[in-house]
Motif scaffolding. Structure first.
Motif, PDB file in Angstrom:
ATOM      1  N   GLY A 143      -3.934  -4.834   1.985  1.00  0.00           N
ATOM      2  CA  GLY A 143      -3.343  -3.959   0.832  1.00  0.00           C
ATOM      3  C   GLY A 143      -3.815  -4.484  -0.484  1.00  0.00           C
ATOM      4  N   GLY A 165      -4.375   0.601   1.012  1.00  0.00           N
ATOM      5  CA  GLY A 165      -4.699  -0.333   1.972  1.00  0.00           C
ATOM      6  C   GLY A 165      -5.042   0.145   3.393  1.00  0.00           C
ATOM      7  N   SER A 195       0.807  -1.105  -0.189  1.00  0.00           N
ATOM      8  CA  SER A 195      -0.095  -0.068  -0.004  1.00  0.00           C
ATOM      9  C   SER A 195       0.976   1.314  -0.163  1.00  0.00           C
ATOM     10  CB  SER A 195      -1.058  -0.080   1.042  1.00  0.00           C
ATOM     11  OG  SER A 195      -0.262  -0.129   2.278  1.00  0.00           O
TER      12      SER A 195
END
Length: 321
Positions: free
Chosen positions: A304, A291, A59
């Motif tokens: 994520g 995320g 993320s």
């Protein structure tokens, strides 16, 4: 200058740096679609070394060289041992391929010790070498599997933190496999500015991998980055971020980075959101990743999501501190 003015100035500087880096990454991604050929984007092996190893790293667009966490074993060996933790994770790709991850970080006297395993099972017995990234998005793509098992150590010397990691990497196609030992060398420095950490690492040093009469270079690169520790935005919010620039062995530049906003309603409970960007190294990747995470006391569950050419990838990581 008052303290409140200084705080606003510092956060303005951070947001400017992060926004500039992410904008650069997005612009480079657009340019990348016009300059290198698809074959150039699929160079180097094994595939596992080009994939983020945890939900948090994913993320952040894959930025990892300056992060002080158990994930450091996959990005910068100089930072292993800065967090004592265990982590387990898995990712499911659009093609049905799956990835798994384990990491551990601890200290023994002055040494930081990290152990990590990252693997990919793209299904199918028959494949090509090096494995193309389409195994992540197409169900009928040629199959392959990859693994990277790492042991890393770090220590502080001359006011810098130094580290080295050795990993066994392997990519298996059909009944053949290409394997070898790969090394990472890194250094880091803590700065007073926003309580940040600067990291630099030379990643994936080693000999060519060879299988079935074909050999391929490793995705060796120089990674430089900076990450800030969480800073308060009012009573319940913390903000942090990281940016990184990877310089691959062929001279291609890959900026990446992200920001993390945490909400702390009560002590021991944290809700986190993340957004990141990257210039993709792989043909099937796209620039955007997002995320979040949920922490209760010493247990964190991270999620994520990454955009792919077809579909997306979803990764979960459980961290125990």
């Amino acid at each position: 200058m008052s303290r409140s003015t200084q705080t606003v100035f510092r956060w303005s500087a951070l947001v400017t740096v992060l926004a500039t880096a992410l904008a650069t990454g997005a612009a480079a991604s657009i340019a990348n679609a016009q300059v290198p050929s698809p074959d150039q984007r699929e160079r180097y092996a094994p595939l596992i070394l080009k994939l983020p190893a945890s939900a948090r790293l994913l993320s952040f667009g894959g930025a990892q060289v300056a992060l002080r966490d158990v994930d450091a074993v996959f990005g910068n060996p100089a930072l292993v041992g800065t967090a004592t933790a265990l982590a387990f994770g898995a990712e499911r790709y659009a093609s049905g391929a799956t990835a798994g991850q384990f990491a551990s970080s601890s200290t023994i006297g002055p040494l930081g010790i990290g152990v990590g395993v990252h693997l990919l099972d793209a299904g199918g017995r028959y494949g090509t070498f090096p494995a193309p990234s389409e195994v992540l998005t197409r169900e009928n793509a040629a199959g392959a599997s990859s693994i990277a098992a790492t042991l890393a150590a770090s220590l502080t010397w001359k006011q810098l933190r130094w580290g080295v990691g050795a990993k066994y990497v392997e990519e298996r196609v059909s009944d053949d496999r290409a394997g070898g030992v790969v090394f990472d060398i890194g250094a880091s420095k803590s700065l007073q500015f926003l309580n940040s950490t600067v990291g630099v690492a030379v990643q994936h040093l080693g000999r060519r991998l060879s299988v079935a009469g074909r050999s391929e270079l490793l995705p060796t690169q120089l990674a430089l980055g900076i990450a800030t520790a969480p800073r308060g935005l009012g009573k319940w919010l913390d903000l942090s971020g990281t940016v990184e620039l990877d310089v691959r062995r062929d001279g291609e530049l890959f900026p990446r980075g992200g920001v993390e906003l945490s909400y702390i309603p009560i002590d021991g409970v944290v809700l986190t959101g993340r957004v990141g960007g990257r210039r993709p190294q792989l043909r099937e990747e796209r620039p955007i990743a997002v995320g979040g995470g949920f922490t209760v006391d010493r247990v964190t569950l991270d999620y994520g999501w990454e955009a792919l050419r077809d579909g997306a990838g979803h990764r979960l990581t459980l961290r125990l501190r």
